[in-house]
Enzyme design. Structure first.
Site, mmCIF file in Angstrom:
data_model
loop_
_atom_site.group_PDB
_atom_site.id
_atom_site.type_symbol
_atom_site.label_atom_id
_atom_site.label_comp_id
_atom_site.label_asym_id
_atom_site.label_seq_id
_atom_site.Cartn_x
_atom_site.Cartn_y
_atom_site.Cartn_z
ATOM 1 N N SER A 1 -27.025 -9.220 18.365
ATOM 2 C CA SER A 1 -28.106 -9.298 19.426
ATOM 3 C C SER A 1 -29.153 -8.937 18.617
ATOM 4 O O SER A 1 -29.627 -7.584 17.434
ATOM 5 C CB SER A 1 -27.550 -8.739 20.731
ATOM 6 O OG SER A 1 -29.073 -8.889 21.222
ATOM 7 N N TYR B 1 -24.135 -1.082 24.402
ATOM 8 C CA TYR B 1 -23.893 -2.814 24.190
ATOM 9 C C TYR B 1 -24.531 -2.572 22.332
ATOM 10 O O TYR B 1 -24.260 -3.386 21.469
ATOM 11 C CB TYR B 1 -24.725 -3.831 25.070
ATOM 12 C CG TYR B 1 -24.866 -4.968 24.826
ATOM 13 C CD1 TYR B 1 -23.897 -5.977 24.818
ATOM 14 C CD2 TYR B 1 -26.441 -5.596 24.006
ATOM 15 C CE1 TYR B 1 -24.258 -7.442 24.021
ATOM 16 C CE2 TYR B 1 -26.527 -7.126 23.889
ATOM 17 C CZ TYR B 1 -25.532 -7.607 23.383
ATOM 18 O OH TYR B 1 -25.454 -8.595 23.587
#
Length: 261
Positions: free
Chosen positions: A145, A156
């Site tokens: 990501s 995350y």
């Protein structure tokens, strides 16, 4: 655009294949000739596999919990049982459960983010390696990501940074064994509403405000000032999985409208 025959007779395992990017990758790969194994803990992963079969493709679904090593092993056994080998592994499981300032995360929430967005990829790579080593060939495409640089989702972001490290180290360790390991780093992506929400407890009004701040940051950081489409994420994943990318390994390709993360 469909490249007919690009994955002819290749066995591809796609994790998180019940919806979103994973379902799109599996569906298009099957249209391009792959024998697809769709792994997900959601029961409706079988619907995606059935749609592929009805459309003339070859697919099986394996319902398993990839946040556990047993689930990862079950997915790979399902592939071997169905098709006899594993040529390509697409590690798609992940996604921020909550968005909030890091100081507002409880310890158990930090653990949950790492378990969701790092451990399935670690587990699935390990579970697939013995088969790929026996074959002397294999390709692993991980989904990272651009959120390795972003706000309101530090755990995350850390998990996706781990995906980048895993990709590079695994590529270096197994290149001489005929195994390529690469990754894409998607940015914000437009997708239909999830049938299973990432945060099963729901978001409070404050959490929705924090999420809006993260969305604003993602859009502002992208040169193109917009989210990408599912097709714009699927195409680079399948390119990296294909023989067209045979001299690419250890690379993390940003797919985020100019934001490299």
């Amino acid at each position: 655009m469909i490249f007919h025959g690009r994955f002819a007779n290749k066995v591809m395992v796609v994790t998180g294949a019940a919806q979103g990017i994973g379902a799109g990758v599996a569906t298009r790969a099957a249209a391009e000739g792959a024998h697809v194994v769709l792994a997900d803990r959601a029961e409706f992963v079988t619907e995606v596999a059935q749609a592929i079969v009805v459309g003339g493709g070859k697919a099986v679904a394996v319902q398993c919990d990839l946040e556990t090593y047993a689930g990862a092993a079950q997915a790979m056994v399902g592939a071997i049982d169905a098709f006899g080998r594993i040529d390509i592994l697409i590690n798609n499981v992940g996604g921020a459960i909550r968005m909030r300032p890091y100081a507002a995360f409880a310890p158990e929430q930090i653990d949950a983010e790492i378990r969701r967005s790092l451990m399935p990829t670690l587990y699935c790579c390990h579970a697939a390696l013995p088969t790929m080593l026996d074959q002397g060939a294999g390709t692993i495409v991980n989904l990272s990501s651009n959120a390795t640089r972003g706000i309101r989702r530090v755990p995350y972001s850390a998990a996706k940074g781990g995906i980048n490290g895993l990709t590079q180290a695994l590529a270096m360790e197994y290149a001489q064994s005929g195994i390529r390991v690469v990754a894409t780093a998607p940015g914000g992506t437009q997708a239909p509403p999830r049938r299973v929400p990432r945060n099963a407890q729901g978001d409070t009004a404050q959490e929705q405000a924090w999420m809006a701040e993260a969305v604003d940051q993602v859009t502002a950081s992208a040169f193109m000032k917009r989210y990408g489409t599912l097709d714009e994420q699927i195409a680079p994943i399948l390119f990296l999985a294909s023989a067209e990318a045979s001299y690419i390994t250890g690379s993390v390709l940003p797919v985020a409208g100019g934001d490299i993360g």
